[in-house]
Write an enzyme that holds these catalytic residues in place. Structure first.
Site, PDB file in Angstrom:
ATOM      1  N   ASP A  52     -11.326  73.420  21.562  1.00  0.00           N
ATOM      2  CA  ASP A  52      -9.874  73.314  21.499  1.00  0.00           C
ATOM      3  C   ASP A  52      -9.420  71.874  21.328  1.00  0.00           C
ATOM      4  O   ASP A  52     -10.214  70.932  21.427  1.00  0.00           O
ATOM      5  CB  ASP A  52      -9.257  73.893  22.784  1.00  0.00           C
ATOM      6  CG  ASP A  52      -9.441  75.395  22.891  1.00  0.00           C
ATOM      7  OD1 ASP A  52      -9.555  76.060  21.836  1.00  0.00           O
ATOM      8  OD2 ASP A  52      -9.468  75.913  24.026  1.00  0.00           O
ATOM      9  N   TYR A 110     -21.702  73.318  29.196  1.00  0.00           N
ATOM     10  CA  TYR A 110     -20.503  72.480  29.163  1.00  0.00           C
ATOM     11  C   TYR A 110     -20.523  71.514  30.340  1.00  0.00           C
ATOM     12  O   TYR A 110     -20.999  71.854  31.430  1.00  0.00           O
ATOM     13  CB  TYR A 110     -19.232  73.331  29.248  1.00  0.00           C
ATOM     14  CG  TYR A 110     -18.852  74.026  27.970  1.00  0.00           C
ATOM     15  CD1 TYR A 110     -18.034  73.384  27.031  1.00  0.00           C
ATOM     16  CD2 TYR A 110     -19.289  75.315  27.694  1.00  0.00           C
ATOM     17  CE1 TYR A 110     -17.666  74.025  25.857  1.00  0.00           C
ATOM     18  CE2 TYR A 110     -18.939  75.958  26.516  1.00  0.00           C
ATOM     19  CZ  TYR A 110     -18.132  75.309  25.603  1.00  0.00           C
ATOM     20  OH  TYR A 110     -17.775  75.940  24.439  1.00  0.00           O
TER      21      TYR A 110
END
Length: 243
Positions: A52, A110
């Site tokens: 994003d 992540y």
């Protein structure tokens, strides 16, 4: 025709995210433009997943097909000469023609960075989430253990996703702290829309004492309202993609 697999690093601050958009600057379009300048081919670069706006990458993986004869090992230098300084190709290799960066991925890791000091840092402001409040790290680590395993993470997904199957497997959650910088690494077979950022926001709210439910109860509720806030994008890094 050759299929090339590239690994990228990027600072997402100035981009609308990975995906190419007509009226905004995306990582994908920027990389495709650089490839065109080198090869004179219009190619589609497919990533392991879309990051994003504001999200960074330490090891995003992508692939594209080309007729170019440029050796794979020479391509990073050639492309980096054309790319802006906040995007870098760190490796390139020729792979099987059927390799697909997204569909062949079997897991990701992540990393999320939290700057946990009373005053903001101008050095880390675009690369970490500034949380000025005291956090109970022992409690955060204890509750994070409940995330490991296969669960329905439906409550840890932002609205706007069309995904129906919200069951995912988390392999590990590693939380480290050094001089006020907290690193939360989450590894799993896949992630829902904003899942890592909601996990981090929930852990922060637990560590502040704002959430009284334990993580197991929150997961079992499958309710977004039981979870914490969505941590901001600029603390998130795609660290590694597994194949």
């Amino acid at each position: 025709m050759r299929n090339l697999k590239i690994t990228l690093q990027y600072n997402g601050k100035n981009y609308c995210g990975w995906q190419k958009q007509p009226n905004a600057l995306g990582i994908q379009g920027t990389v495709e433009k650089a490839i065109y300048e080198i090869t004179k081919e219009e190619v589609k670069v497919t990533a392991s997943g879309r990051t994003d706006a504001g999200v960074h990458a330490l090891g995003q993986v992508a692939n594209f097909k080309t007729e170019s004869k440029i050796p794979a090992e020479r391509l990073p230098d050639a492309l980096n000469a054309k790319l802006p300084k906040d995007i870098s190709i760190i490796s390139c290799e020729e792979v099987d023609i059927d390799f697909h960066a997204r569909y062949n991925a079997c897991g990701k890791t992540y990393r999320y960075l939290i700057y946990n000091k009373p005053y903001r840092s101008p050095l880390y402001k675009d690369l970490s989430y500034h949380v000025r409040y005291d956090l109970d790290l022992d409690k955060i680590r204890l509750e994070a253990k409940s995330l490991i395993g296969t669960h329905d993470f439906g409550g840890f997904m932002s609205s706007g996703s069309s995904v129906k199957d919200t069951v995912r497997t988390i392999y590990d959650v590693d939380i480290q702290e050094n001089d006020g910088m907290i690193s939360i690494e989450v590894s799993g077979n896949g992630f829902l829309y904003n899942m890592v950022r909601i996990i981090v926001g929930t852990l922060v709210d637990i560590g502040r004492g704002r959430i009284k439910h334990n993580m197991e109860e929150i997961i079992n509720s499958k309710s977004r309202s039981m979870c914490g806030h969505t941590a901001p994008a600029h603390g998130l890094f795609l660290k590694k993609v597994n194949y």
